[in-house]
Write an enzyme that holds these catalytic residues in place. Structure first.
Site, PDB file in Angstrom:
ATOM      1  N   ASN A   1      -3.528  -7.520   8.025  1.00  0.00           N
ATOM      2  CA  ASN A   1      -4.236  -7.337   6.761  1.00  0.00           C
ATOM      3  C   ASN A   1      -4.205  -8.603   5.911  1.00  0.00           C
ATOM      4  O   ASN A   1      -5.204  -8.988   5.288  1.00  0.00           O
ATOM      5  CB  ASN A   1      -3.586  -6.162   6.003  1.00  0.00           C
ATOM      6  CG  ASN A   1      -3.894  -6.149   4.535  1.00  0.00           C
ATOM      7  OD1 ASN A   1      -3.025  -6.492   3.726  1.00  0.00           O
ATOM      8  ND2 ASN A   1      -5.094  -5.776   4.171  1.00  0.00           N
TER       9      ASN A   1
ATOM     10  N   GLU B   1       0.292  -0.733  15.030  1.00  0.00           N
ATOM     11  CA  GLU B   1      -0.581   0.428  14.805  1.00  0.00           C
ATOM     12  C   GLU B   1      -1.482   0.672  16.002  1.00  0.00           C
ATOM     13  O   GLU B   1      -1.674   1.811  16.438  1.00  0.00           O
ATOM     14  CB  GLU B   1      -1.438   0.221  13.552  1.00  0.00           C
ATOM     15  CG  GLU B   1      -2.360   1.404  13.281  1.00  0.00           C
ATOM     16  CD  GLU B   1      -3.377   1.147  12.190  1.00  0.00           C
ATOM     17  OE1 GLU B   1      -4.500   1.697  12.285  1.00  0.00           O
ATOM     18  OE2 GLU B   1      -3.076   0.399  11.234  1.00  0.00           O
TER      19      GLU B   1
ATOM     20  N   CYS C   1      -8.974   2.082   6.325  1.00  0.00           N
ATOM     21  CA  CYS C   1      -8.337   2.638   5.126  1.00  0.00           C
ATOM     22  C   CYS C   1      -9.016   2.091   3.874  1.00  0.00           C
ATOM     23  O   CYS C   1      -9.105   0.875   3.698  1.00  0.00           O
ATOM     24  CB  CYS C   1      -6.846   2.284   5.114  1.00  0.00           C
ATOM     25  SG  CYS C   1      -5.995   2.810   3.602  1.00  0.00           S
TER      26      CYS C   1
ATOM     27  N   CYS D   1       0.857  -1.178   0.000  1.00  0.00           N
ATOM     28  CA  CYS D   1       0.000   0.000   0.000  1.00  0.00           C
ATOM     29  C   CYS D   1       0.901   1.237   0.000  1.00  0.00           C
ATOM     30  O   CYS D   1       2.127   1.144   0.129  1.00  0.00           O
ATOM     31  CB  CYS D   1      -0.917   0.006   1.222  1.00  0.00           C
ATOM     32  SG  CYS D   1      -0.042   0.089   2.800  1.00  0.00           S
TER      33      CYS D   1
END
Length: 298
Positions: free
Chosen positions: A228, A131, A198, A13
């Site tokens: 992810n 995160e 996102c 990404c």
């Protein structure tokens, strides 16, 4: 005729791409560059950057470091990390993803703006994920992390509640959490939810499902630590049971490709394109060797 397709929408990404570019640029200048935690949840890419000179350290080592240059990865960091850097005279190369940085700011602002309320901030995410640690840090460690509806007992019923999501979680999973929490909070108490998934990541869910459907066999290339990646692979597996997660070309069970005409190769936002290309080449080499063997027998 064997067809092998690499998913155009898989791979790094924007945030990960930027972090790796910054690392490579700094390494080209010479000198020592540290990275606080794995720059990306992909062991093979981390090893490539290690060969270029990147030194990965943990937070314990970071605390003892002085007068050095440290890269902060896309996942972001809590305020304590910046305080340590100032105290120890560390130069930070801050590669925090802009999407993550904006989310950190939103959570911090909400936490400060509601300090006179009986309130709680909920983060839908994976406890301990880099995160999430950065997000929780914006609330002095008081935000509550909830990964699935089974964990909502952590959520108090008698206070105003503000719900956010780790950027790489699925939209569907976030909606389930919000619905479960809304049902739990007592009448008269405020519940606000903020969709902070996102879109670059979320939009891959639909795309990767369509890609997986289009092939007989799927190899999903991803590091084991990728949050992810876990979500995207599960979607591949859901629509195509002949989906297999691998971390490197060496993990491919090449016998699975026998008699298959269409193979798809895809990956997470932490998977480099070059690694998917290497996986494709591994399959092609096997197929070519097998074909040549049969031709010689004939």
């Amino acid at each position: 005729m064997l067809k092998i397709e690499i998913d155009d929408h898989s791979g790094f990404c924007f945030g990960v791409t930027t972090a790796i570019q910054k690392a490579e640029e700094e390494l080209q200048k010479g000198g020592t560059l540290y990275c606080l935690g794995d720059i990306v949840h992909n062991g093979i890419e981390c090893e490539r950057l290690k060969q270029l000179g990147l030194i990965t350290i943990n937070h314990e080592t970071f605390e003892t470091l002085h007068n050095a240059k440290v890269l902060l990865r896309a996942h972001g960091e809590p305020p304590e990390t910046y305080e340590t850097a100032r105290r120890n005279n560390l130069e930070l190369i801050d590669a925090t993803c802009p999407v993550v940085l904006k989310l950190q700011q939103r959570i911090k602002q909400k936490w400060q703006a509601t300090e006179n309320e009986e309130r709680q901030i909920i983060i839908h995410g994976q406890a301990g994920h880099a995160e999430v640690l950065g997000l929780v840090g914006q609330t002095h460690g008081e935000a509550i992390v909830v990964e699935n509806p089974a964990q909502i007992e952590k959520v108090a019923t008698d206070r105003n509640t503000y719900i956010y999501s780790q950027t790489t979680k699925s939209l569907e999973g976030y909606k389930q959490i919000v619905e479960a929490i809304e049902q739990r909070i007592e009448p008269g108490k405020k519940t606000e939810s903020f969709d902070t998934v996102c879109r670059q990541v979320a939009n891959r869910m639909t795309g990767i499902g369509e890609f997986a459907k289009a092939h007989q066999l799927i190899f999903f290339v991803c590091g084991r630590k990728s949050s992810n990646g876990k979500i995207l692979f599960n979607e591949c597996k859901r629509v195509n049971p002949n989906s297999y997660q691998i971390e490197s070309p060496g993990e491919i069970d090449l016998s699975l490709t026998d008699g298959v005409e269409s193979i798809g190769i895809c990956g997470a936002t932490s998977t480099p394109k070059w690694l998917m290309e290497n996986c494709k080449q591994e399959i092609l080499n096997y197929n070519n060797h097998k074909t040549n063997h049969y031709e010689k027998q004939d």
